[in-house]
Scaffold this motif. Structure first.
Motif, PDB file in Angstrom:
ATOM      1  N   PRO C 301       0.067 -37.234 -23.858  1.00  3.25           N
ATOM      2  CA  PRO C 301      -1.321 -37.700 -23.982  1.00  3.25           C
ATOM      3  C   PRO C 301      -1.767 -38.626 -22.855  1.00  3.25           C
ATOM      4  O   PRO C 301      -2.929 -38.611 -22.474  1.00  3.25           O
ATOM      5  CB  PRO C 301      -1.326 -38.425 -25.323  1.00  3.25           C
ATOM      6  CG  PRO C 301      -0.239 -37.810 -26.098  1.00  3.25           C
ATOM      7  CD  PRO C 301       0.805 -37.419 -25.103  1.00  3.25           C
ATOM      8  N   LEU C 365     -11.479 -40.231 -26.948  1.00  6.06           N
ATOM      9  CA  LEU C 365     -10.319 -39.671 -27.652  1.00  6.06           C
ATOM     10  C   LEU C 365     -10.692 -38.351 -28.291  1.00  6.06           C
ATOM     11  O   LEU C 365      -9.921 -37.388 -28.276  1.00  6.06           O
ATOM     12  CB  LEU C 365      -9.815 -40.650 -28.708  1.00  6.06           C
ATOM     13  CG  LEU C 365      -9.022 -41.841 -28.190  1.00  6.06           C
ATOM     14  CD1 LEU C 365      -8.577 -42.718 -29.344  1.00  6.06           C
ATOM     15  CD2 LEU C 365      -7.808 -41.374 -27.396  1.00  6.06           C
ATOM     16  N   PHE C 370      -8.490 -35.608 -30.024  1.00  3.97           N
ATOM     17  CA  PHE C 370      -7.975 -36.401 -31.133  1.00  3.97           C
ATOM     18  C   PHE C 370      -9.063 -36.634 -32.175  1.00  3.97           C
ATOM     19  O   PHE C 370     -10.240 -36.735 -31.848  1.00  3.97           O
ATOM     20  CB  PHE C 370      -7.472 -37.759 -30.633  1.00  3.97           C
ATOM     21  CG  PHE C 370      -6.188 -37.669 -29.860  1.00  3.97           C
ATOM     22  CD1 PHE C 370      -4.969 -37.704 -30.535  1.00  3.97           C
ATOM     23  CD2 PHE C 370      -6.197 -37.528 -28.484  1.00  3.97           C
ATOM     24  CE1 PHE C 370      -3.785 -37.621 -29.824  1.00  3.97           C
ATOM     25  CE2 PHE C 370      -5.005 -37.425 -27.773  1.00  3.97           C
ATOM     26  CZ  PHE C 370      -3.801 -37.482 -28.442  1.00  3.97           C
ATOM     27  N   MET C 378      -5.445 -41.723 -35.268  1.00  4.17           N
ATOM     28  CA  MET C 378      -5.857 -40.638 -34.390  1.00  4.17           C
ATOM     29  C   MET C 378      -4.749 -39.586 -34.301  1.00  4.17           C
ATOM     30  O   MET C 378      -3.613 -39.900 -33.994  1.00  4.17           O
ATOM     31  CB  MET C 378      -6.152 -41.192 -32.989  1.00  4.17           C
ATOM     32  CG  MET C 378      -7.494 -41.850 -32.874  1.00  4.17           C
ATOM     33  SD  MET C 378      -8.798 -40.626 -32.941  1.00  4.17           S
ATOM     34  CE  MET C 378     -10.226 -41.711 -32.978  1.00  4.17           C
ATOM     35  N   THR C 379      -5.126 -38.344 -34.574  1.00  3.87           N
ATOM     36  CA  THR C 379      -4.155 -37.260 -34.593  1.00  3.87           C
ATOM     37  C   THR C 379      -4.665 -36.153 -33.696  1.00  3.87           C
ATOM     38  O   THR C 379      -5.867 -35.858 -33.689  1.00  3.87           O
ATOM     39  CB  THR C 379      -3.997 -36.725 -36.020  1.00  3.87           C
ATOM     40  OG1 THR C 379      -3.885 -37.832 -36.899  1.00  3.87           O
ATOM     41  CG2 THR C 379      -2.763 -35.858 -36.156  1.00  3.87           C
ATOM     42  N   HIS C 380      -3.761 -35.565 -32.921  1.00  6.39           N
ATOM     43  CA  HIS C 380      -4.185 -34.491 -32.042  1.00  6.39           C
ATOM     44  C   HIS C 380      -4.488 -33.260 -32.870  1.00  6.39           C
ATOM     45  O   HIS C 380      -3.697 -32.867 -33.737  1.00  6.39           O
ATOM     46  CB  HIS C 380      -3.113 -34.187 -30.992  1.00  6.39           C
ATOM     47  CG  HIS C 380      -3.650 -33.415 -29.829  1.00  6.39           C
ATOM     48  ND1 HIS C 380      -3.686 -32.049 -29.811  1.00  6.39           N
ATOM     49  CD2 HIS C 380      -4.225 -33.826 -28.669  1.00  6.39           C
ATOM     50  CE1 HIS C 380      -4.243 -31.640 -28.673  1.00  6.39           C
ATOM     51  NE2 HIS C 380      -4.584 -32.719 -27.965  1.00  6.39           N
ATOM     52  N   LYS C 386       0.477 -37.741 -33.920  1.00  3.94           N
ATOM     53  CA  LYS C 386      -0.322 -38.943 -34.119  1.00  3.94           C
ATOM     54  C   LYS C 386      -0.187 -39.881 -32.926  1.00  3.94           C
ATOM     55  O   LYS C 386       0.854 -39.912 -32.268  1.00  3.94           O
ATOM     56  CB  LYS C 386       0.155 -39.686 -35.370  1.00  3.94           C
ATOM     57  CG  LYS C 386      -0.216 -38.978 -36.637  1.00  3.94           C
ATOM     58  CD  LYS C 386       0.299 -39.764 -37.815  1.00  3.94           C
ATOM     59  CE  LYS C 386      -0.107 -39.079 -39.103  1.00  3.94           C
ATOM     60  NZ  LYS C 386       0.480 -39.732 -40.263  1.00  3.94           N
ATOM     61  N   LEU C 387      -1.233 -40.642 -32.673  1.00  2.00           N
ATOM     62  CA  LEU C 387      -1.164 -41.634 -31.611  1.00  2.00           C
ATOM     63  C   LEU C 387      -0.526 -42.911 -32.161  1.00  2.00           C
ATOM     64  O   LEU C 387      -1.215 -43.854 -32.524  1.00  2.00           O
ATOM     65  CB  LEU C 387      -2.543 -41.947 -31.051  1.00  2.00           C
ATOM     66  CG  LEU C 387      -3.020 -41.113 -29.873  1.00  2.00           C
ATOM     67  CD1 LEU C 387      -4.302 -41.680 -29.298  1.00  2.00           C
ATOM     68  CD2 LEU C 387      -1.957 -41.031 -28.780  1.00  2.00           C
TER      69      LEU C 387
END
Lengths: 579, 323, 555
Positions: C301, C365, C370, C378-380, C386-387
């Motif tokens: 990321p 983001l 995200f 925050m998740t892709h 997850k971030l």
């Protein structure tokens, strides 16, 4: 190790206990007053540690730094003002947003967005929050949830609201008007001229107008010019104790309402600009100027005590705990200013004891009591876990070594001797350094150091126990070695092991605090008594209480464990009883 | 007896060898590279410089080679290696700190001894008196109080609040060079660290002295002496004390190396430039030969005093067989 | 008449004795470190300050508090225009012609000549001499001696600071070291007590006494070539504990304290508690750059510039600075001190500034794929990752730890969860950790730079530590930008300062656009003195603050 907790004195032999031994020991223990006292303290600490989340008013999660009154959107809109009662503080924004904070717990309470412009600073009075909004509205909001209870349309723009004993007073156009808390108008009076400042009692109101006149008026319309501050004309004023303090032309003056005398109090800032804010807390006059200059003037010493410049301009303030003042700035900052020094305390740092913070707060404004309790959890569990591991390892090694004797015994005992002759604190420092300081590391390192003394005790017990009839009988009956060790030897070594174990708990807690004191123990932000103590070292002159509490906790824990240890020793070994 | 003593001394040598090996290994296992950290502070330093320094300090050699080289120096040249940070032989570097620590440990040892023994005897003889209760309470306090906390409290009270004692250091500058002023100045700096370091041993000895004394005066021979009508004073000082003090002495012997270890904490609290502080520094800066030397000094003392205590104990207690 | 005469005589006598016994001026300075030694083998800040008082650490040119350079032991500052500095661009070589002052002697009376430079250079270049850095000395091919006070330095490459800003080695007393050097006894040189208790030089003060663990006492050198020192005796007291040091400053036991001194916390506390008329606490922006390096090579990321920018937009540096540094420090948007000579106004116009704007951060983001998951993190959208970011810094550095905690909360607002995983400094900066990128995502620390550093060691793409180059190089965030690297190469060989400034402007434009690291702020240098002392002018960089110690005075 520094503390001689490990010394055993000359080794005493314990005879094979009789059947009622444990019951007798039990009752003997409870006859030992200090022992019971120690046990009580220790249990209290343990209970506090177990229930830490329930008993602390500020949970560790809540102790973060956002736990302040600074909503994230604050910087894009401008606050119009702030008002606070004893339990709640409210901040209003020009775009209609209202934030409230629960002052008891220091956490955000409710949020409202009126979606219209707020034009006046808010006033909390008579269980309502009063504000003026665009289109000449006076609104009263519910203090518990922020909903609008009533509103009044006025003829001209609302300039300002004050709190009075019966309700509120507003200035709208050239009029002063009194309303009660339900929004009914009580009286009204026209006082022309620009208003500089309003103060005084409601039944004898005073204003300073744009011409620098101090005017008193009554609600039936009479007016009297009390004094004319012609040269210089007051730029900002504040009244306290029958005196009007005002700032004019770079000097602070006081005007006595009774004797009608004006007095020059002293020189104020070096480069005065237009004053924007004035407040008096205790004996300190707080003045704020355009351009971010703030200043403290001591009324007793009659001198300027400090002068500081911050970025932005103050728009509102409220007095805070002790001699602190909360200021809100047009760049969205919430600065808490210490009136004694003029410095910003970034949050509620270093406050002394209060209802909210039982033991005060630390350098980050964290509640010391909550941290002490949370640290109790860390320190005590560390002590107990280390003692349990040391006892298990020590007992197994000691029993094996003592039972089998011969070469096994001499190898193990040489090793134990070797381990015991390594200086423990330096090696502990080294071990924590290698493994990286953490809770697990502490457990490993302290257990590595701890098991040897227990092994020695158990071995010497085993040596005598295996020669006794009951183990010989078991052997004759064909019991395996393992069974004999587990069923016969180990249970009978319990007494001295118990004593040694209490010493282990104390030793581990002490070592943890020492290592943390050297910066090699539990790492912040996780609190432990040791790292709290280490931290306090640098604030010894500013906030000595930070050093007292964690140290006292370690001390009380150690002394209670030592009491218990003493009592256990006496109870299990009546021959040693010292009285 | 002599055979026993010699055998015990011979046993000590392999133990010291093992300790040195273990310590060396541990020191080498420390994560991190002090030389790499230099690069953080010096913008002109390059990778080539780093590699060069590593070669000069022999850090590019394998562990066993470095240990052997160190051991060789110790045995044949009485050289403990050179400090990587100070570029001087370790022996030169630590001399001053060892001396300072010696003053600290020695003075607090003397203080503890001369307070603990008389009070212990006094408490035992006046058992259950108010004074006895006071001193027993005091010994519980002294035994349990964490010494870094005690140090902080003393520092706050006497140095910060009352300004009686200096806040740190070990000597003032520009003290008249005569012996008496120098001594006074040293003592002035030493007094708080001395109390802090000595507190736990003081309390321990006091308690132990009291209990052995109590045990002894209940022994039959004391009763006999009493029955014979020998003066109480003589009984106490001639018979009881002599027997009660011997086990205390062995305990006292064992306490010296412990105090050396404890000096690390005390020196940290009072910023006293002793061995403990140097050790802490060298550990953080990974000046390994210095750490090594200090651990070995303490280890030698631990082993030595253990040995002394054992021998003394054997000598006192005829029940111990020298096998 | 006679009586008058007698009175006159008596008065003169009293006056003259009074003048003769006029009080000796003594200044005691507290520093929080004890130097480990003097000279190029040692690197402690305390050492530099004291060493410069005895023997100038910048012999050719010294730098004043405005970062202006003045000739020190030399007669002039060489330059290309008058031919004292000859640049041969074709062969990548240079010759710098030096003339030394002829009135300088070592403290022991021996003359200070080119011979001392030669021995200094020779010893520095010896393989077994453990100088901290020999990088610049290696640029020097040879020293051509033209007399006792004249020499030419031949460089084997182009180097813009060869006019004496960086010499790369120190002159050493030839009358001490010639003999062991000729016998090739480097160990004797390294362990010589010259570097510690026997140290002397040509500076304004002579070392009188060094009591290890306590203090260093210095006596004025009346023959100092830049003027007789005003203060007779200077004592540097080593007070490692900052609380004690603060206390000593307050009580006047020491009357000044220069870097390394109190930590920021104690300095601010001191400033608050003392009368500003009596004690002055001076904060000056230093060139220690606090920042967060992002692992752009191993953590996918972070390879997306939008994610890096989102982090920056979500960072309210003002809040950190206000909480941790009480608003005394201002934030930085780039890896270069505002005082750096290469930084010109144009740079501010072209660089990208990422203001605090969490909404913008969330939008970025979102653009990077995200979205907040059910837990608010925050998740892709595609990978489902997850971030949750690991951030490390030096354990025990309370300012950094505090900053880290605030960052964690700020980023939590845009749905990034942060895990704090601090380590002791030696472990954090260990080769196997920092350079091999054993840190998964983020690392917060500071680079110390100097007015002559250009960032080439940190931002050049060849300085990215990789397996192929044995993990060497300080470009730990792994920024790979060809144009920027070319600019750095060019700057390294550019003698013209204004051209370097132009190049630097472009470099900063590229850097702020790509944002390989998150800039936070520049640390402060703290200096404290009682107001009866005049003349202290801290430099705020790695040049010693004692550059004008001979002009300091006590009233």
């Amino acid at each position: 190790m520094t503390n001689n907790n490990n010394w055993q004195g000359p080794k005493k032999l314990i005879e094979k206990p009789s059947p009622s031994f444990s019951r007798m020991a039990f009752s003997r223990f409870f006859r030992h007053k200090l022992g019971v006292f120690g046990l009580a303290i220790f249990l209290l600490f343990s209970l506090a540690a177990i229930l830490s989340n329930q008993i602390t008013p500020h949970s560790i999660a809540q102790q973060n730094l956002r736990n302040r009154f600074s909503p994230p959107t604050i910087r894009r809109v401008i606050p119009t003002g702030i008002s606070a009662s004893s339990s709640i503080s409210v901040l209003t924004m020009n775009n209609g947003e209202i934030y409230s904070e629960d002052l008891v717990f220091g956490i955000p309470s409710w949020y409202q967005n009126l979606e219209e412009q707020i034009t006046t600073p808010p006033i909390i009075a008579h269980e309502y929050l009063f504000i003026g909004t665009e289109e000449n509205n006076l609104k009263a909001l519910n203090l518990i949830n922020g909903t609008t209870e009533w509103k009044i349309d006025l003829e001209s723009p609302l300039e300002k609201i004050w709190k009075t004993s019966e309700g509120i007073l507003i200035r709208s156009g050239e009029k002063f008007a009194l309303f009660n808390q339900d929004g009914e108008k009580i009286s009204e009076v026209v006082v022309a001229g620009t208003l500089k400042r309003f103060f005084g009692e409601m039944n004898a109101p005073l204003i300073i107008n744009g011409a620098g006149e101090l005017i008193s008026f009554s609600w039936d319309g009479e007016k009297e010019v009390l004094s004319k501050f012609k040269n210089p004309s007051p730029e900002i004023a504040f009244s306290k104790d029958k005196k009007v303090y005002y700032f004019a032309n770079g000097y602070l003056y006081s005007y006595n309402l009774i004797s009608s005398e004006s007095k020059k109090l002293g020189l104020t800032p070096r480069n005065p600009s237009e004053p924007v804010y004035m407040n008096i807390v205790g004996e300190t006059v707080f003045l704020a100027f355009k351009g971010g200059l703030t200043m403290g003037f001591d009324l007793e010493k009659k001198e300027k005590v400090w002068e500081r410049t911050h970025e932005g301009e103050i728009i509102a303030s409220r007095s805070g705990e002790e001699s602190r003042i909360h200021t809100y700035w047009n760049n969205g900052r919430h600065r808490i200013i210490n009136l004694e020094t003029g410095g910003i305390t970034s949050s509620r740092t270093f406050t002394g004891f209060s209802d909210i913070h039982l033991l005060g707060t630390d350098e980050l404004g964290r509640d010391v009591f909550s941290r002490i309790v949370a640290a109790a959890r860390i320190s005590l569990s560390l002590g107990v876990i280390v003692a349990l591991i040391s006892v298990s390892v020590g007992t197994i090694v000691g029993a094996t070594s003592g039972y089998f004797g011969g070469i096994v015994d001499s190898i193990i005992m040489r090793f134990v001797d070797f381990m015991l002759s390594i200086p423990s604190l330096p090696i502990l420092m080294l071990l924590t350094y290698i493994l990286g300081p953490s809770f697990e590391t502490m457990i490993i390192a302290l257990s590595i150091i701890g098991w040897m003394s227990i092994a020695r005790v158990v071995r010497s017990q085993t040596l005598s126990l295996k020669e006794q009839d009951f183990s010989k009988a078991a052997k004759a009956l064909g019991a395996t070695n393992r069974r004999i060790i587990i069923r016969h030897i180990i249970p009978n070594t319990l007494a001295p092991v118990l004593v040694a174990m209490t010493l282990q708990v104390a030793g581990a807690i002490l070592s943890e605090s020492q290592l943390s004191f050297l910066g090699l123990g539990i790492q912040p932000p996780t609190p432990s008594w040791g790292n709290m103590l280490m931290n306090s070292r640098q604030y010894l002159t500013t906030a000595p209480w930070l050093a007292i509490w964690p140290g006292l906790c370690i001390f009380l824990t150690l002394i209670s464990i030592n009491f218990v240890g003493d009592a256990v020793r006496d109870a299990l070994d009546p021959k040693l009883k010292r009285s | 007896m002599w055979v026993y003593v010699i055998r015990r001394i011979l046993q000590v040598i392999p133990v010291l060898f093992l300790i040195s090996l273990a310590t060396f290994a541990l020191l080498n296992a420390m994560p991190g590279d002090p030389l790499a950290e230099l690069m953080m502070a010096d913008p002109d330093m390059s990778e080539e410089d780093l590699a060069n320094l590593r070669r000069i300090y022999g850090l590019d050699q394998p562990f066993q080679m470095r240990y052997l080289r160190w051991m060789e120096g110790v045995i044949f040249e009485r050289d403990l290696g050179s400090s990587q940070q100070y570029k001087v032989p370790v022996t030169t570097l630590i001399a001053r700190n060892v001396e300072n620590t010696f003053y600290l440990v020695f003075s607090s040892f003397i203080l503890s001894l001369f307070v603990a023994i008389p009070i212990g005897i006094y408490s035992a003889l006046r058992q259950y008196s108010l004074a006895d209760y006071f001193w027993t309470g005091f010994s519980f306090f002294g035994f349990s109080v964490p010494n870094h906390w005690l140090g902080l409290l003393l520092l706050f009270l006497f140095s910060v609040q009352l300004e009686w004692t200096p806040v740190g250091g070990f000597q003032s500058i520009r003290v008249p060079p005569d012996f008496f002023s120098q001594l006074l100045d040293r003592l002035h700096h030493l007094i708080l660290p001395m109390i802090t370091l000595g507190m736990s041993s003081l309390a321990g000895w006091m308690r132990y002295m009291r209990s052995t004394m109590l045990e002894v005066i209940r022994e039959d021979y004391i009763r006999t002496a009493r029955a014979k009508g020998i003066a109480e004073r003589k009984i106490i000082y001639k018979h009881a004390l002599r027997n009660a003090i011997l086990p205390v002495i062995t305990l006292v012997m064992m306490a010296i190396p412990m105090m050396l270890g404890g000096a690390v904490i005390t020196e940290a609290v009072f910023v006293y430039p002793g061995m403990g502080r140097l050790f802490w520094h060298s550990l953080i800066n990974q000046d390994n030969f210095v750490s090594m030397a200090i651990i070995m000094i303490i280890a030698v003392l631990v082993v030595l005093f253990n040995l002394l205590a054992d021998i003394l104990y054997a000598w006192i207690d005829p029940r111990i067989r020298y096998d | 008449m006679k009586r008058k005469l007698i009175i006159f005589f008596v008065l003169t006598l009293i006056l003259t004795t009074a003048v003769a016994t006029a009080e000796e001026k003594i200044l005691e300075i507290g520093i929080s470190q004890e130097p480990d030694g003097f000279g190029t083998m040692f690197s402690m800040a305390a050492g530099t300050q004291v060493e410069n008082t005895i023997n100038p650490t910048m012999p050719m040119l010294y730098r004043d508090n405005n970062w202006d350079l003045h000739p020190n032991v030399t007669q002039y500052r060489p330059n290309v225009q008058d031919g004292t500095w000859v640049v041969d661009e074709e062969n990548e070589a240079m010759v710098v012609h030096w003339k030394l002052r002829e009135d300088i002697t070592w403290h022991d009376g021996e003359p200070f000549t080119t011979e001392d430079f030669v021995i200094g250079y020779n010893i520095t270049m010896h393989d077994d001499y453990p100088a901290i850095t020999k990088t610049v000395a290696r640029y020097i091919e040879e020293i051509e001696v033209l007399g006792d006070y004249e020499m030419k330095l031949h460089y084997n490459q182009l180097y813009p600071f060869a006019d004496g800003q960086v010499l790369g080695f120190m002159p050493m007393p030839a009358h001490i070291f010639s003999e062991p050097y000729e016998q090739d006894d480097i160990e004797a040189i390294v362990e010589h007590n010259y570097w510690r208790t026997g140290f002397f030089g040509i500076g304004p003060y002579k070392l009188k006494e060094w009591v290890s663990g306590s203090h260093i006492e210095l006596a004025a050198n009346p023959d100092f070539y830049r003027g007789k020192p005003i203060i007779d005796t200077i004592v540097f007291r080593f007070v490692e504990d900052t609380e004690t040091l603060r206390f000593m400053i307050e009580t006047g036991e020491v009357q000044a304290s220069i870097n390394p001194t109190l930590h920021f916390d104690s300095a601010i506390a001191l400033q608050r508690s003392v009368d500003p008329e009596k004690i002055h606490v001076d904060f000056i922006e230093a060139i220690t750059w606090e920042h967060i390096d992002l692992n752009t090579r191993d953590f996918e990321p972070f390879q997306d510039v939008r994610v890096r920018r989102a982090l920056m937009h979500a960072t309210d540096k003002e809040e950190i600075l206000e909480t941790v540094y009480e608003g005394v420090i201002s934030s930085s948007e780039m890896p270069m001190s505002p005082r750096h000579p290469h930084l010109v106004d144009d740079a501010y116009d072209v660089m990208t500034v990422y203001e605090y704007n969490p909404e913008r951060a969330e939008a970025l983001l979102a653009a990077a794929g995200f979205a907040r998951g059910p837990d608010g993190i925050m998740t892709h959208q595609d990978t489902g990752k997850k971030l949750i970011l690991d951030i490390r810094t030096t354990a025990g550095n309370s300012s950094r730890e505090l900053a880290q905690q605030i960052l964690a909360q700020q980023w939590a607002e845009i749905g990034i969860q942060v895990e704090i995983n601090n380590m002791v400094s030696t472990a954090l900066f260990d080769h196997g950790h920092l350079y091999k990128r054993a840190w998964p995502h983020m690392i917060l620390f500071a680079w110390v730079s100097s007015p002559t550093s250009m960032g080439d060691t940190i931002w050049h793409m060849d300085a990215i530590p990789r397996e192929e180059n044995n993990w060497e190089g300080q470009n730990v965030s792994g920024w790979e930008n060809e144009e920027a690297s070319e600019i750095l190469d060019e700057m390294l060989q550019e003698m013209d300062e204004s051209r370097r400034q132009e190049l630097n402007t472009r470099f900063l434009q590229l850097w702020t656009r790509d944002l390989p690291s998150l800039p936070l702020f520049f640390n402060l240098d703290i200096t404290i003195w009682h107001n009866n002392i005049s003349g202290i002018k801290p430099t705020g960089c790695n040049s010693p603050d004692t550059w004008n110690i001979h002009q300091w005075d006590i009233h």
